[in-house]
Write a protein that holds these residues in place. Structure first.
Motif, PDB file in Angstrom:
ATOM      1  N   GLU A  38      45.844  49.026  33.692  1.00  0.00           N
ATOM      2  CA  GLU A  38      47.302  48.896  33.807  1.00  0.00           C
ATOM      3  C   GLU A  38      47.680  48.149  35.077  1.00  0.00           C
ATOM      4  OE1 GLU A  38      49.478  52.495  33.235  1.00  0.00           O
ATOM      5  OE2 GLU A  38      48.188  53.132  31.592  1.00  0.00           O
ATOM      6  N   LYS A  39      46.734  47.927  35.974  1.00  0.00           N
ATOM      7  CA  LYS A  39      47.030  47.334  37.273  1.00  0.00           C
ATOM      8  C   LYS A  39      46.775  45.832  37.337  1.00  0.00           C
ATOM      9  CE  LYS A  39      45.752  51.516  39.728  1.00  0.00           C
ATOM     10  NZ  LYS A  39      44.815  52.049  40.698  1.00  0.00           N
ATOM     11  N   ASP A  40      45.537  45.436  37.076  1.00  0.00           N
ATOM     12  CA  ASP A  40      45.179  44.049  37.347  1.00  0.00           C
ATOM     13  C   ASP A  40      43.946  43.637  36.559  1.00  0.00           C
ATOM     14  OD1 ASP A  40      42.998  45.227  38.635  1.00  0.00           O
ATOM     15  OD2 ASP A  40      43.794  44.898  40.619  1.00  0.00           O
ATOM     16  N   LEU A  41      43.621  42.381  36.686  1.00  0.00           N
ATOM     17  CA  LEU A  41      42.401  41.819  36.107  1.00  0.00           C
ATOM     18  C   LEU A  41      41.588  41.242  37.256  1.00  0.00           C
ATOM     19  CD1 LEU A  41      40.628  40.863  33.758  1.00  0.00           C
ATOM     20  CD2 LEU A  41      42.088  38.821  33.616  1.00  0.00           C
ATOM     21  N   ASP A  42      40.403  41.781  37.465  1.00  0.00           N
ATOM     22  CA  ASP A  42      39.537  41.319  38.552  1.00  0.00           C
ATOM     23  C   ASP A  42      38.713  40.129  38.079  1.00  0.00           C
ATOM     24  OD1 ASP A  42      40.373  43.399  40.246  1.00  0.00           O
ATOM     25  OD2 ASP A  42      38.876  44.757  39.412  1.00  0.00           O
ATOM     26  N   LEU A  43      38.944  38.980  38.701  1.00  0.00           N
ATOM     27  CA  LEU A  43      38.187  37.770  38.403  1.00  0.00           C
ATOM     28  C   LEU A  43      37.463  37.327  39.655  1.00  0.00           C
ATOM     29  CD1 LEU A  43      40.846  35.776  36.354  1.00  0.00           C
ATOM     30  CD2 LEU A  43      38.940  37.141  35.479  1.00  0.00           C
ATOM     31  N   TYR A  44      36.242  36.844  39.490  1.00  0.00           N
ATOM     32  CA  TYR A  44      35.409  36.394  40.602  1.00  0.00           C
ATOM     33  C   TYR A  44      35.003  34.951  40.350  1.00  0.00           C
ATOM     34  CZ  TYR A  44      35.163  41.417  41.199  1.00  0.00           C
ATOM     35  OH  TYR A  44      35.495  42.745  41.338  1.00  0.00           O
ATOM     36  N   PHE A  45      35.200  34.120  41.348  1.00  0.00           N
ATOM     37  CA  PHE A  45      34.838  32.715  41.277  1.00  0.00           C
ATOM     38  C   PHE A  45      33.576  32.531  42.099  1.00  0.00           C
ATOM     39  CE2 PHE A  45      39.271  33.108  40.406  1.00  0.00           C
ATOM     40  CZ  PHE A  45      39.498  32.212  39.380  1.00  0.00           C
TER      41      PHE A  45
END
Length: 80
Positions: A38-45
């Motif tokens: 419900e908070k966020d989407l963690d993406l790593y580059f």
């Protein structure tokens, strides 16, 4: 609300673009671990190591801002 299905659409849409800057895109956090957030989407580059040139972080950041706007610091209730 992020679901694994919606997150995969984002990752699969962005990843071909991030490669032009020498980066691979990976997902982590709650969406990956539990299937939703419900908070966020963690993406790593992550820098690619099979390129003839160094990753272009400035180009990637400019591209991200032009497509997604300025980022925000996530500070407050529920974020540590």
């Amino acid at each position: 609300m992020w679901t694994l299905e919606t997150a995969l659409l984002v990752v699969r849409t962005l990843q071909p673009e991030t490669r032009q800057f020498g980066y691979h895109l990976a997902m982590g956090g709650g969406v990956l671990n539990t299937g939703a957030s419900e908070k966020d989407l963690d993406l790593y580059f992550l820098p690619l190591d099979d390129q003839d040139k160094d990753p272009d972080m400035d180009g990637l950041m400019t591209w991200l801002r032009s497509n997604w706007g300025e980022g925000e610091n996530l500070i407050g209730d529920g974020y540590n």
